[in-house]
Design a protein around this motif. Sequence first.
Motif, short mmCIF file in Angstrom:
data_model
loop_
_atom_site.label_atom_id
_atom_site.label_comp_id
_atom_site.label_asym_id
_atom_site.label_seq_id
_atom_site.Cartn_x
_atom_site.Cartn_y
_atom_site.Cartn_z
N VAL A 87 0.86 -1.18 0.00
CA VAL A 87 0.00 0.00 0.00
C VAL A 87 0.90 1.23 0.00
O VAL A 87 1.79 1.35 0.83
CB VAL A 87 -0.94 0.02 1.22
CG1 VAL A 87 -1.78 1.29 1.23
CG2 VAL A 87 -1.85 -1.19 1.23
N VAL A 88 0.66 2.11 -0.98
CA VAL A 88 1.45 3.34 -1.09
C VAL A 88 0.51 4.54 -1.04
O VAL A 88 -0.66 4.44 -1.39
CB VAL A 88 2.30 3.37 -2.38
CG1 VAL A 88 3.36 2.29 -2.37
CG2 VAL A 88 1.44 3.27 -3.61
N THR A 89 1.04 5.67 -0.57
CA THR A 89 0.28 6.91 -0.48
C THR A 89 0.89 7.94 -1.42
O THR A 89 2.11 8.11 -1.44
CB THR A 89 0.30 7.45 0.98
OG1 THR A 89 -0.23 6.45 1.83
CG2 THR A 89 -0.54 8.71 1.10
N VAL A 90 0.05 8.62 -2.18
CA VAL A 90 0.50 9.64 -3.13
C VAL A 90 0.98 10.85 -2.35
O VAL A 90 0.30 11.33 -1.44
CB VAL A 90 -0.64 10.03 -4.10
CG1 VAL A 90 -0.20 11.14 -5.03
CG2 VAL A 90 -1.11 8.82 -4.89
N GLN A 91 2.16 11.35 -2.71
CA GLN A 91 2.76 12.53 -2.08
C GLN A 91 2.82 13.65 -3.10
O GLN A 91 3.63 13.61 -4.01
CB GLN A 91 4.17 12.21 -1.59
CG GLN A 91 4.22 11.06 -0.60
CD GLN A 91 3.55 11.42 0.70
OE1 GLN A 91 3.97 12.31 1.41
NE2 GLN A 91 2.46 10.73 0.99
N GLY A 92 1.95 14.63 -2.99
CA GLY A 92 1.92 15.72 -3.96
C GLY A 92 1.01 15.40 -5.12
O GLY A 92 0.55 14.27 -5.28
N PRO A 93 0.73 16.38 -5.95
CA PRO A 93 -0.19 16.16 -7.07
C PRO A 93 0.43 15.31 -8.17
O PRO A 93 1.53 15.60 -8.63
CB PRO A 93 -0.49 17.58 -7.58
CG PRO A 93 0.64 18.42 -7.09
CD PRO A 93 1.17 17.78 -5.86
N PRO A 94 -0.27 14.25 -8.62
CA PRO A 94 0.22 13.45 -9.74
C PRO A 94 0.20 14.28 -11.02
O PRO A 94 -0.56 15.24 -11.16
CB PRO A 94 -0.80 12.31 -9.84
CG PRO A 94 -1.41 12.25 -8.49
CD PRO A 94 -1.45 13.66 -8.00
#
Length: 121
Positions: A87-94
């Motif tokens: 499980v990964v979390t997005v850091q900043g806008p893709p």
Amino acid sequence: MRFPESWTLLRATPPSQDPATGARIPNEDERFPWTGLLQQRQLTGSPVGADEFEPGHSASGYLLMLDPGLVPFPRDEDRFAGPGGVVVTVQGPPRLRKPVGSGRPAYIAAIVRHAHDVKEA
């Protein structure tokens, strides 16, 4: 570009309220199937395998490249569940990435961290 891994976008939904007690009840995350590819990238000239050279300063990070044809578009703080229970979390806008000279999107680039590495606020 082909993306061989199956990923699931986990988008948090607002909690509901218990009418009797007024307490907040967490709801299930919305789930959207995706395809992508997780890659580790070296951010500094440090030796391979060194994740941190000082507390709070990363030497390497992860890039999740996603199929651009799927919806909804990922947002900051969305989570993705992938192969092997990662499980990964997005850091900043893709960001949508296009090859030079082409108007067609090639992939969505999302900088991510493992969910256990993300600090609680």
